[in-house]
Design a protein around this motif. Structure first.
Motif, PDB file in Angstrom:
ATOM      1  N   ARG A 253       1.099  -1.141   0.054  1.00 31.81           N
ATOM      2  CA  ARG A 253      -0.081   0.054  -0.015  1.00 31.81           C
ATOM      3  C   ARG A 253       0.725   1.190  -0.258  1.00 31.81           C
ATOM      4  NH1 ARG A 253      -3.333  -2.472   5.265  1.00 31.81           N
ATOM      5  NH2 ARG A 253      -4.527  -4.324   3.840  1.00 31.81           N
ATOM      6  N   VAL A 254       2.191   1.215   0.478  1.00 33.54           N
ATOM      7  CA  VAL A 254       2.923   2.289   0.558  1.00 33.54           C
ATOM      8  C   VAL A 254       4.264   2.154  -0.197  1.00 33.54           C
ATOM      9  CG1 VAL A 254       2.116   2.951   2.786  1.00 33.54           C
ATOM     10  CG2 VAL A 254       3.977   1.221   2.762  1.00 33.54           C
ATOM     11  N   ALA A 255       4.746   1.006  -0.668  1.00 40.42           N
ATOM     12  CA  ALA A 255       6.058   1.005  -1.463  1.00 40.42           C
ATOM     13  C   ALA A 255       5.628   1.037  -2.984  1.00 40.42           C
ATOM     14  CB  ALA A 255       6.419  -0.363  -1.001  1.00 40.42           C
ATOM     15  N   ARG A 256       6.701   1.567  -3.426  1.00 36.87           N
ATOM     16  CA  ARG A 256       6.506   1.629  -5.053  1.00 36.87           C
ATOM     17  C   ARG A 256       7.490   0.685  -5.541  1.00 36.87           C
ATOM     18  NH1 ARG A 256       8.283   4.675  -9.433  1.00 36.87           N
ATOM     19  NH2 ARG A 256       6.691   5.262 -10.809  1.00 36.87           N
ATOM     20  N   ASP A 257       7.577  -0.783  -5.052  1.00 39.40           N
ATOM     21  CA  ASP A 257       8.376  -1.671  -5.683  1.00 39.40           C
ATOM     22  C   ASP A 257       8.412  -1.834  -7.174  1.00 39.40           C
ATOM     23  OD1 ASP A 257       9.448  -4.112  -6.250  1.00 39.40           O
ATOM     24  OD2 ASP A 257       9.131  -4.872  -4.481  1.00 39.40           O
ATOM     25  N   PRO A 258       9.393  -1.674  -7.792  1.00 36.55           N
ATOM     26  CA  PRO A 258       9.602  -1.680  -9.526  1.00 36.55           C
ATOM     27  C   PRO A 258       9.279  -2.973  -9.978  1.00 36.55           C
ATOM     28  CG  PRO A 258      11.814  -1.507  -8.513  1.00 36.55           C
ATOM     29  CD  PRO A 258      10.834  -1.480  -7.450  1.00 36.55           C
ATOM     30  N   TYR A 259       9.173  -3.976  -9.076  1.00 40.28           N
ATOM     31  CA  TYR A 259       9.065  -5.216  -9.798  1.00 40.28           C
ATOM     32  C   TYR A 259       8.213  -6.129  -9.084  1.00 40.28           C
ATOM     33  CZ  TYR A 259      11.446  -9.684 -11.065  1.00 40.28           C
ATOM     34  OH  TYR A 259      11.508 -11.207 -11.570  1.00 40.28           O
ATOM     35  N   ILE A 260       8.194  -6.429  -7.942  1.00 39.38           N
ATOM     36  CA  ILE A 260       7.728  -7.686  -7.029  1.00 39.38           C
ATOM     37  C   ILE A 260       6.239  -7.062  -6.799  1.00 39.38           C
ATOM     38  CG2 ILE A 260       7.197  -8.777  -4.999  1.00 39.38           C
ATOM     39  CD1 ILE A 260       9.032  -9.947  -7.031  1.00 39.38           C
ATOM     40  N   SER A 261       5.101  -7.642  -7.030  1.00 40.63           N
ATOM     41  CA  SER A 261       3.670  -7.709  -6.546  1.00 40.63           C
ATOM     42  C   SER A 261       3.360  -8.546  -5.584  1.00 40.63           C
ATOM     43  CB  SER A 261       2.775  -7.755  -7.671  1.00 40.63           C
ATOM     44  OG  SER A 261       1.445  -7.930  -7.406  1.00 40.63           O
ATOM     45  N   ALA A 262       2.948  -7.937  -4.460  1.00 47.56           N
ATOM     46  CA  ALA A 262       2.628  -8.820  -3.093  1.00 47.56           C
ATOM     47  C   ALA A 262       1.301  -9.641  -3.543  1.00 47.56           C
ATOM     48  CB  ALA A 262       2.355  -8.090  -2.071  1.00 47.56           C
ATOM     49  N   TYR A 263       0.421  -9.158  -4.393  1.00 49.09           N
ATOM     50  CA  TYR A 263      -0.704  -9.991  -4.537  1.00 49.09           C
ATOM     51  C   TYR A 263      -0.390 -11.105  -5.781  1.00 49.09           C
ATOM     52  CZ  TYR A 263      -2.501  -5.308  -2.837  1.00 49.09           C
ATOM     53  OH  TYR A 263      -2.717  -4.492  -2.112  1.00 49.09           O
ATOM     54  N   ALA A 264       0.673 -10.701  -6.493  1.00 50.37           N
ATOM     55  CA  ALA A 264       0.844 -12.030  -7.500  1.00 50.37           C
ATOM     56  C   ALA A 264       1.605 -12.859  -6.629  1.00 50.37           C
ATOM     57  CB  ALA A 264       1.952 -11.472  -8.404  1.00 50.37           C
ATOM     58  N   ALA A 265       2.504 -12.545  -5.475  1.00 47.98           N
ATOM     59  CA  ALA A 265       3.172 -13.433  -4.853  1.00 47.98           C
ATOM     60  C   ALA A 265       2.362 -14.275  -3.949  1.00 47.98           C
ATOM     61  CB  ALA A 265       4.166 -12.753  -3.813  1.00 47.98           C
ATOM     62  N   ARG A 266       1.298 -13.719  -3.446  1.00 54.34           N
ATOM     63  CA  ARG A 266       0.150 -14.466  -2.799  1.00 54.34           C
ATOM     64  C   ARG A 266      -0.564 -15.557  -3.688  1.00 54.34           C
ATOM     65  NH1 ARG A 266      -4.012 -10.975   0.528  1.00 54.34           N
ATOM     66  NH2 ARG A 266      -4.508 -10.116  -1.649  1.00 54.34           N
ATOM     67  N   ARG A 267      -0.674 -15.048  -4.877  1.00 54.47           N
ATOM     68  CA  ARG A 267      -1.592 -16.095  -5.765  1.00 54.47           C
ATOM     69  C   ARG A 267      -0.364 -17.371  -5.971  1.00 54.47           C
ATOM     70  NH1 ARG A 267      -3.081 -11.676  -8.411  1.00 54.47           N
ATOM     71  NH2 ARG A 267      -1.422 -11.582  -9.997  1.00 54.47           N
ATOM     72  N   LEU A 268       0.997 -16.927  -6.439  1.00 55.58           N
ATOM     73  CA  LEU A 268       1.700 -18.101  -6.339  1.00 55.58           C
ATOM     74  C   LEU A 268       2.033 -18.907  -5.066  1.00 55.58           C
ATOM     75  CD1 LEU A 268       4.896 -16.424  -8.360  1.00 55.58           C
ATOM     76  CD2 LEU A 268       3.271 -18.038  -9.129  1.00 55.58           C
ATOM     77  N   ALA A 269       1.786 -18.516  -3.956  1.00 58.05           N
ATOM     78  CA  ALA A 269       2.127 -19.213  -2.915  1.00 58.05           C
ATOM     79  C   ALA A 269       1.131 -20.153  -2.585  1.00 58.05           C
ATOM     80  CB  ALA A 269       1.901 -18.182  -1.340  1.00 58.05           C
TER      81      ALA A 269
END
Length: 365
Positions: free
Chosen positions: A246-262
Motif C-alpha cells: 500500500r505504501v511501497a513503490r516496488d519496481p518489480y514485485i507484486s505482493a498480490y501476485a506472490a500471494r497467488r503463487l504461494a
C-alpha cells in the motif's frame, strides 16, 4: 570434486561492464549488524527501476495462478536463460549424480558447479557454497542465476553448487526442500566439511535456504558455516508484503501476485507445514546469517521481521537494507554499482564464516 558427471561447455568469454564499487557501509551504524546503505541510488539503478516499473511489473502483477500459465512462463524464462553466461573468470561444470551408491530412495543431485578460472581465486581450504535460485518456486534455474553464482565463486574462491530442485505446480512444497537437503547431504557425503559450507539463495530460494537451515538443525545434521539470503520471501502467507504494497513503490514485485503463487507452491496441504513458517522456527543455535534486501521492495518488512526473530534467538545476523534498490538487485552486479558492492559484502561474510582467504577485488568477474 570427482563424483558425478562433469562436462565443461567451454562457452566463450563475454565482456563485463566496468562497475565502480560504492563504499560499504555508507555510514557507521550504531549497531554494526544492522545498517542501511543510504546513498542515493545511482543513475543506472534509477533508470532501470523506472523501466521495470513501467514495462515488466504490470505483467508480473497479473501472473497467472494456474498450472498452464505457470508452465508457459517457465518455458519462456528457460528459453531466455540460454543467453546467460558465467562471465570471463568463471566456468560452469554440469553435474548429474543418480546417487546409486546410497542404496536408498535418495533423489538424484542434478545441477551445476560454478568455479573460478583463476588460480588466484581458488580457495586453499575445503568448502563450497550451496546456492538455491529464486523464481517463486515456479520458474528459473541455476542458469538464470549465473551472474550471482559466478560472482560468488570468483570473489570467495569457493566452488558454488547450484542444484536443480523440483518446482510447483507439479511438485509443491516440501519437494524443493527435499531436493535441497539431498544436495547438502551430497556435499557432506563427498567430504566437504559442514564448517566450510555456506547456504545461499534469493527470493523463493532465500526462503528455501532458510528452511533448509532449519531442517538441518531439526534432523541433527552438521550445522553449515552460515546462510546468505538475498531479498528472501520469508512469509509465504504474504501478510507483511501485502501491507507494505500500500505504501511501497516496488519496481518489480507484486505482493498480490506472490500471494497467488504461494497458494500453488503450498499445494493441497496449505500453509500448515511448520517448515514453511520461518518466523515461527526455533532458531536457537542457528549458524550466522547475512540478509540483504532492497529498500524499495515489498519484501523488506519480511526480511526485517526475520532478522528480529534471529536476534531474539541470539543468532549472529547481519541485516543490510540497500536504499532504493529493487528485488534481488544483486543479480545485476555487472551493471549496477550497488549490486557489485552488495556482492562484495556477501563475499566478505562468506570469508568470515568459513575463514577462507579473501580474493583480490581485481579478480572479480
Amino acid at each position: 570434486m570427482t563424483d558425478g558427471v562433469f562436462m565443461d561447455p567451454k562457452s566463450p568469454d563475454e565482456p563485463t561492464a566496468e562497475v565502480t564499487p560504492l563504499p560499504v557501509p555508507a555510514t557507521a551504524p550504531a549497531d554494526p549488524e544492522r545498517w542501511t546503505h543510504d546513498h542515493r541510488p545511482s543513475i543506472r539503478s534509477r533508470a532501470l527501476s523506472q523501466a521495470l516499473y513501467l514495462g515488466l511489473r504490470p505483467f508480473i502483477h497479473r501472473v497467472p495462478g494456474h498450472a498452464a500459465g505457470l508452465r508457459a512462463a517457465r518455458s519462456t524464462v528457460d528459453a531466455a536463460s540460454l543467453l546467460m553466461r558465467a562471465g570471463q573468470r568463471a566456468r560452469v561444470l554440469p553435474l548429474v549424480d543418480p546417487r546409486v551408491e546410497t542404496g536408498t530412495d535418495a533423489p538424484p543431485v542434478v545441477g551445476e558447479w560454478v568455479v573460478s578460472r583463476s588460480p588466484a581465486g581458488a580457495s586453499t581450504s575445503r568448502g563450497a557454497i550451496l546456492y538455491l535460485h529464486g523464481g517463486g518456486y515456479v520458474v528459473c534455474s541455476p542458469r538464470t542465476h549465473r551472474p550471482i553464482t559466478s560472482r560468488l565463486a570468483v570473489e570467495t574462491g569457493l566452488p558454488v553448487l547450484a542444484p536443480h530442485y523440483r518446482m510447483a505446480p507439479e511438485h509443491p512444497f516440501p519437494a524443493p526442500l527435499e531436493d535441497a537437503l539431498a544436495a547438502y547431504r551430497w556435499l557432506l557425503d563427498r567430504g566437504v566439511p559442514a564448517s566450510g559450507i555456506v547456504l545461499a539463495g534469493d527470493s523463493a530460494g532465500g526462503h528455501l535456504a532458510a528452511s533448509l537451515t532449519g531442517e538441518i538443525m531439526r534432523t541433527g545434521l552438521p550445522r553449515p558455516a552460515g546462510t546468505v539470503l538475498f531479498s528472501p520471501w520469508v512469509d509465504l502467507t504474504c501478510e507483511l508484503s501485502t501491507q507494505e504494497q500500500r505504501v511501497a513503490r516496488d519496481p518489480y514485485i507484486s505482493a498480490y501476485a506472490a500471494r497467488r503463487l504461494a497458494r500453488v507452491v503450498v499445494g493441497p496441504t496449505g500453509f500448515d507445514d511448520p517448515r514453511l513458517a520461518l518466523l515461527a522456527c526455533p532458531w536457537a543455535d542457528a549458524p550466522p546469517f547475512l540478509v540483504q534486501v532492497g529498500g524499495a521492495e515489498v519484501l523488506r518488512p519480511e526480511a526485517e521481521a526475520l532478522a528480529d526473530v534471529l536476534d531474539r534467538a541470539d543468532v549472529d545476523c547481519e541485516l543490510q537494507v540497500w536504499t532504493g534498490q529493487m528485488h534481488v538487485f544483486q543479480i545485476l552486479n555487472r551493471v549496477l554499482p550497488e549490486a557489485s558492492a552488495a556482492m562484495s559484502e556477501a563475499a566478505r561474510f562468506v570469508t568470515r564464516v568459513t575463514r577462507t582467504e579473501p580474493v583480490a577485488a581485481s579478480a572479480v568477474a
